[in-house]
Design an enzyme around this catalytic site. Structure first.
Site, PDB file in Angstrom:
ATOM      1  N   GLY A 213       0.833  -1.213   0.000  1.00  0.00           N
ATOM      2  CA  GLY A 213       0.000   0.000   0.000  1.00  0.00           C
ATOM      3  C   GLY A 213       0.854   1.244   0.000  1.00  0.00           C
ATOM      4  N   ASN A 214       0.246   2.365   0.283  1.00  0.00           N
ATOM      5  CA  ASN A 214       0.992   3.625   0.339  1.00  0.00           C
ATOM      6  C   ASN A 214       0.408   4.500   1.439  1.00  0.00           C
ATOM      7  OD1 ASN A 214      -1.145   5.443  -0.879  1.00  0.00           O
ATOM      8  ND2 ASN A 214      -0.934   3.891  -2.479  1.00  0.00           N
ATOM      9  N   ARG A 215       1.030   5.662   1.656  1.00  0.00           N
ATOM     10  CA  ARG A 215       0.674   6.460   2.830  1.00  0.00           C
ATOM     11  C   ARG A 215      -0.390   7.516   2.553  1.00  0.00           C
ATOM     12  NH1 ARG A 215       5.442   9.265   4.462  1.00  0.00           N
ATOM     13  NH2 ARG A 215       4.313   9.787   6.348  1.00  0.00           N
ATOM     14  N   SER A 216      -1.064   7.433   1.428  1.00  0.00           N
ATOM     15  CA  SER A 216      -2.099   8.443   1.144  1.00  0.00           C
ATOM     16  C   SER A 216      -3.251   8.320   2.143  1.00  0.00           C
ATOM     17  CB  SER A 216      -2.623   8.246  -0.284  1.00  0.00           C
ATOM     18  OG  SER A 216      -3.700   9.118  -0.489  1.00  0.00           O
ATOM     19  N   ALA A 280      -3.876   7.771  -4.789  1.00  0.00           N
ATOM     20  CA  ALA A 280      -2.542   7.218  -5.028  1.00  0.00           C
ATOM     21  C   ALA A 280      -2.741   5.764  -5.435  1.00  0.00           C
ATOM     22  CB  ALA A 280      -1.706   7.323  -3.761  1.00  0.00           C
TER      23      ALA A 280
END
Ligand code: CTP
Length: 408
Positions: A213-216, A280
């Site tokens: 995943g990502n930090r958005s 994102a």
């Protein structure tokens, strides 16, 4: 959690805050304070009953103006109509069932009733009462009457009430009331426009418990959806793992992976006047998702994951590969870059604007401490040719409005 209130975007207003007699009157202090901190000139009108719940000195100190209660004071200056005539906005919080009933029938037996009748400014009411009173057919009819006359009704929220009971009837939070009140003054320049916004970050599952995943956080996308809603647009929010609550007044579609996001965008963009890709999106996904939790074998050898590329949704959309684009549709992409050198940053952004083919590309710099979970943002907007057509810095709501200004 909701997005912060946009201070910069509103001029100094003359706001009348009416406080009526309910236990939630203590929360009116929060409404007044929020408006004062935003730089507005706040005049409080309390009913006699309100003063049984909150003290006059508190209301005067917080509003920084004399409190107005008595219909027969200030008669020489015709105060019973002057306050309403001067107001840019009238907010009544809390609004009791009694106040709603009197306002629906135009009864002006006190200073607040007179003010409400005399004003042509938007009227915003935040009801607070027990669930039974809120659900009573008389109250339901009164609220319906007020709404049909253009009164904005904020809440009530559902939750713990004064006693041990809970249900709909709690006054909305001061910040939400102020935001809704100020939104009534916004230009409705996007009325009738259908806007699709993607927000959040996709997650690509490795196994039933792990993902890439990502930090958005989704804050900027949600701020855009709320800002477009406040300007009258018909908004669909495609949300991937938001850290913030789904906004009210927009149609929300929740997705998990990039492929799900792609399918949702293909479906909803076909009818959209504007598509804003603030999400994102993971560029890669695991080639296969294990059905069972992946176990370590304990041998100390590295684990190799094979990732395959996800479709570039923005690029396909902009190039009409997701389906025919409606005439005049505007596509806005986002780019988060970590490059620290300003010249190189612009170079990367320009190359991306050309590659993606979106009408506009909103670029911001992100890092471990900037851009993602914060409430502030700093952006530049490039057109397809790479020219800077707008820039903004500030809270994500102000930034959202600046981006939407491109549309009008
Ligand atoms: N985007 C998309 N589909 C993807 C990846 C990104 O639609 N598979 C969209 C994002 O929603 C955003 C824009 O493309 O609006 C730019 O995203 P970004 O991650 O900055 O760009 P990438 O395409 O990943 O380019 P790079 O890897 O070179 O940074």
């Amino acid at each position: 959690m909701t997005t912060p209130i946009d201070a910069a975007a509103t001029p100094r207003l003359n706001v009348v805050v009416g406080v009526t007699g309910g236990i939630a009157a203590y929360k009116a202090v929060g409404v007044i304070r929020e408006l004062v901190l935003l730089g507005h000139d706040v005049h409080v009108i309390a009913t006699e009953a309100a003063l049984r719940f909150v003290g006059a000195p508190t209301l005067e100190a917080i509003s920084r103006n004399p409190l107005n209660v008595d219909l027969y004071e200030g008669v020489a200056e015709v105060r019973h109509v002057a306050l309403g005539q001067r107001a840019d906005l009238v907010v009544v919080a809390p609004a009791t069932a009694d106040f709603l009933a009197r306002t629906a029938t135009g009864i002006a037996s006190d200073l607040l009733g007179n003010t409400v009748l005399a004003t042509t400014a938007p009227l915003v009411v935040a009801p607070a009462m027990h669930t039974e009173m809120w659900a009573n057919p008389a109250t339901v009819a009164n609220v319906e009457t007020l709404r049909s006359r253009g009164v904005t009704v904020v809440g009530p929220a559902s939750g713990r009430l004064t006693g041990t009971d809970s249900g709909p009837g709690r006054m909305s939070e001061p910040e939400d009331i102020v935001r809704a009140a100020l939104a009534t003054l916004r230009p409705r320049d996007l009325a009738g426009r259908r806007i699709v916004v993607t927000a959040g970050g996709t997650r690509e599952p490795l196994d039933p418990v792990r993902f890439i995943g990502n930090r958005s956080s989704g804050r900027q996308g949600v701020a855009l959806a709320e800002a477009a809603r406040d300007r009258g647009a018909d908004v669909t929010l495609i949300a991937a793992h938001l850290e913030v609550a789904l906004p009210s007044g927009v149609a929300s579609v929740e997705v998990g992976t990039a492929l799900e996001l792609a399918a949702a965008v293909a479906r909803h963009s076909a009818e959209a006047d504007v598509v804003i890709m603030a999400a994102a999106v993971a560029d890669y996904r695991p080639e296969r998702t294990a059905d069972e939790k992946i176990k370590k074998d304990g041998s100390g050898t590295a684990l190799t994951l094979t990732l395959v590329e996800n479709p570039d949704i923005l690029k396909s959309l902009a190039h009409g590969e997701l389906g025919p684009r409606p005439d005049g549709q505007i596509v806005i992409g986002f780019a988060a870059e970590t490059e620290g050198d300003p010249a190189r940053f612009l170079e990367i952004a320009r190359a991306k604007a050309a590659r993606k083919g979106a009408d506009f590309l909103v670029v911001n710099r992100v890092g471990w401490t900037t851009g993602f979970a914060t409430s502030d943002n700093e952006i530049r907007v490039l057109d397809r040719a790479g020219s800077i057509v707008s820039d903004a810095a500030g809270d994500k709501v102000s930034v959202a409005h600046r981006i939407l200004d491109l549309l009008s």
